[in-house]
Design a protein around this motif. Structure first.
Motif, mmCIF file in Angstrom:
data_model
loop_
_atom_site.group_PDB
_atom_site.id
_atom_site.type_symbol
_atom_site.label_atom_id
_atom_site.label_comp_id
_atom_site.label_asym_id
_atom_site.label_seq_id
_atom_site.Cartn_x
_atom_site.Cartn_y
_atom_site.Cartn_z
ATOM 1 N N ASN A 21 28.994 46.941 43.538
ATOM 2 C CA ASN A 21 30.096 46.470 42.703
ATOM 3 C C ASN A 21 30.573 45.063 43.023
ATOM 4 O O ASN A 21 31.520 44.579 42.396
ATOM 5 C CB ASN A 21 31.259 47.457 42.788
ATOM 6 C CG ASN A 21 30.872 48.795 42.210
ATOM 7 O OD1 ASN A 21 30.565 48.895 41.028
ATOM 8 N ND2 ASN A 21 30.839 49.821 43.041
ATOM 9 N N PHE A 22 29.936 44.411 43.979
ATOM 10 C CA PHE A 22 30.351 43.073 44.382
ATOM 11 C C PHE A 22 29.122 42.211 44.597
ATOM 12 O O PHE A 22 28.055 42.705 44.918
ATOM 13 C CB PHE A 22 31.215 43.129 45.645
ATOM 14 C CG PHE A 22 32.444 43.955 45.449
ATOM 15 C CD1 PHE A 22 33.560 43.422 44.829
ATOM 16 C CD2 PHE A 22 32.460 45.288 45.815
ATOM 17 C CE1 PHE A 22 34.681 44.199 44.582
ATOM 18 C CE2 PHE A 22 33.585 46.078 45.577
ATOM 19 C CZ PHE A 22 34.688 45.527 44.962
ATOM 20 N N GLU A 26 30.633 36.084 43.919
ATOM 21 C CA GLU A 26 32.074 36.233 43.716
ATOM 22 C C GLU A 26 32.865 36.172 45.011
ATOM 23 O O GLU A 26 34.076 35.953 44.990
ATOM 24 C CB GLU A 26 32.406 37.502 42.931
ATOM 25 C CG GLU A 26 32.224 38.800 43.675
ATOM 26 C CD GLU A 26 32.472 40.017 42.814
ATOM 27 O OE1 GLU A 26 33.531 40.095 42.162
ATOM 28 O OE2 GLU A 26 31.586 40.879 42.784
ATOM 29 N N LEU A 27 32.187 36.320 46.144
ATOM 30 C CA LEU A 27 32.864 36.271 47.438
ATOM 31 C C LEU A 27 32.647 34.950 48.170
ATOM 32 O O LEU A 27 33.220 34.724 49.226
ATOM 33 C CB LEU A 27 32.393 37.439 48.309
ATOM 34 C CG LEU A 27 32.788 38.822 47.775
ATOM 35 C CD1 LEU A 27 31.992 39.912 48.461
ATOM 36 C CD2 LEU A 27 34.278 39.045 47.929
ATOM 37 N N SER A 28 31.838 34.065 47.601
ATOM 38 C CA SER A 28 31.540 32.760 48.215
ATOM 39 C C SER A 28 32.620 31.738 47.881
ATOM 40 O O SER A 28 33.401 31.923 46.941
ATOM 41 C CB SER A 28 30.193 32.246 47.702
ATOM 42 O OG SER A 28 29.153 33.077 48.128
ATOM 43 N N ALA A 49 34.880 48.393 52.885
ATOM 44 C CA ALA A 49 36.284 48.644 52.534
ATOM 45 C C ALA A 49 36.554 48.288 51.072
ATOM 46 O O ALA A 49 37.289 48.995 50.380
ATOM 47 C CB ALA A 49 37.215 47.874 53.472
ATOM 48 N N LEU A 50 35.954 47.195 50.574
ATOM 49 C CA LEU A 50 36.107 46.837 49.157
ATOM 50 C C LEU A 50 35.545 47.928 48.254
ATOM 51 O O LEU A 50 36.156 48.287 47.243
ATOM 52 C CB LEU A 50 35.407 45.516 48.841
ATOM 53 C CG LEU A 50 36.168 44.223 49.023
ATOM 54 C CD1 LEU A 50 35.296 43.037 48.626
ATOM 55 C CD2 LEU A 50 37.475 44.202 48.255
ATOM 56 N N GLU A 51 34.379 48.448 48.608
ATOM 57 C CA GLU A 51 33.779 49.531 47.809
ATOM 58 C C GLU A 51 34.661 50.776 47.850
ATOM 59 O O GLU A 51 34.849 51.443 46.829
ATOM 60 C CB GLU A 51 32.363 49.861 48.306
ATOM 61 C CG GLU A 51 31.331 48.839 47.945
ATOM 62 C CD GLU A 51 30.936 48.819 46.467
ATOM 63 O OE1 GLU A 51 31.359 49.694 45.686
ATOM 64 O OE2 GLU A 51 30.188 47.910 46.082
ATOM 65 N N SER A 60 37.588 51.467 38.503
ATOM 66 C CA SER A 60 38.070 50.328 37.722
ATOM 67 C C SER A 60 37.688 49.039 38.439
ATOM 68 O O SER A 60 37.871 48.927 39.651
ATOM 69 C CB SER A 60 39.587 50.421 37.560
ATOM 70 O OG SER A 60 40.073 49.367 36.794
ATOM 71 N N PRO A 61 37.133 48.058 37.737
ATOM 72 C CA PRO A 61 36.685 46.832 38.404
ATOM 73 C C PRO A 61 37.801 46.134 39.182
ATOM 74 O O PRO A 61 38.963 46.149 38.783
ATOM 75 C CB PRO A 61 36.231 45.941 37.239
ATOM 76 C CG PRO A 61 35.929 46.879 36.134
ATOM 77 C CD PRO A 61 36.891 48.026 36.297
#
Length: 143
Positions: A21-22, A26-28, A49-51, A60-61
């Motif tokens: 999901n990530f 998007e995290l850079s 933890a994000l997942e 939900s996104p």
């Protein structure tokens, strides 16, 4: 682990990317090449933890508005000199979420740094649990 670019991280991690999901992108760092080439800080426990947080929000996104920041970008956007974003942190847009449910689920997922803003929730996994309000946001977090 810091990678010079998200592309370098993708090459190094290859098929070991376990977080459907990530994405690294998007995290850079989002400085657009002004200060770095899109640095990425990899932390599997943070991603787990994000997942967990996403699953708690019933799939939900979670829209990440800010992830890792290089030192130059952090300074340019007014980030704190010791910001967790200089390693790995995420600001998650509140739109489409119950802010209180997201906050509760973030704590249960293991996030210990929780910043409450008007339009986003900051999450990180610092050693010493801390919660704060961004300027002008306290009223929207009152029940």
């Amino acid at each position: 682990m810091l990678f010079g670019t998200g592309a370098a991280a993708q090459t190094a991690l290859g098929t070991d990317w376990s977080w459907a999901n990530f994405s690294i992108a998007e995290l850079s760092c989002r400085c657009g090449g002004r200060f770095c080439g899109g640095e990425y800080w990899h932390d599997a426990q943070f991603l787990d933890a994000l997942e967990t947080l996403r699953a708690a929000m019933r799939g939900s996104p979670l829209i990440i508005t800010s992830g890792h920041r290089c030192a130059g970008w952090n300074a340019a956007v007014g980030g704190a000199p010791l910001s967790q974003h200089k390693r790995i942190a995420a600001d998650i847009a509140l739109a489409g979420h119950d802010r209180f449910a997201l906050l509760r689920a973030a704590g249960q997922a293991g996030f210990t740094g929780l910043g409450l803003a008007r339009t986003f929730l900051h999450v990180d996994r610092r050693a010493r649990p801390t919660r704060w309000y961004y300027p002008g946001s306290k009223a929207v977090w009152k029940r």
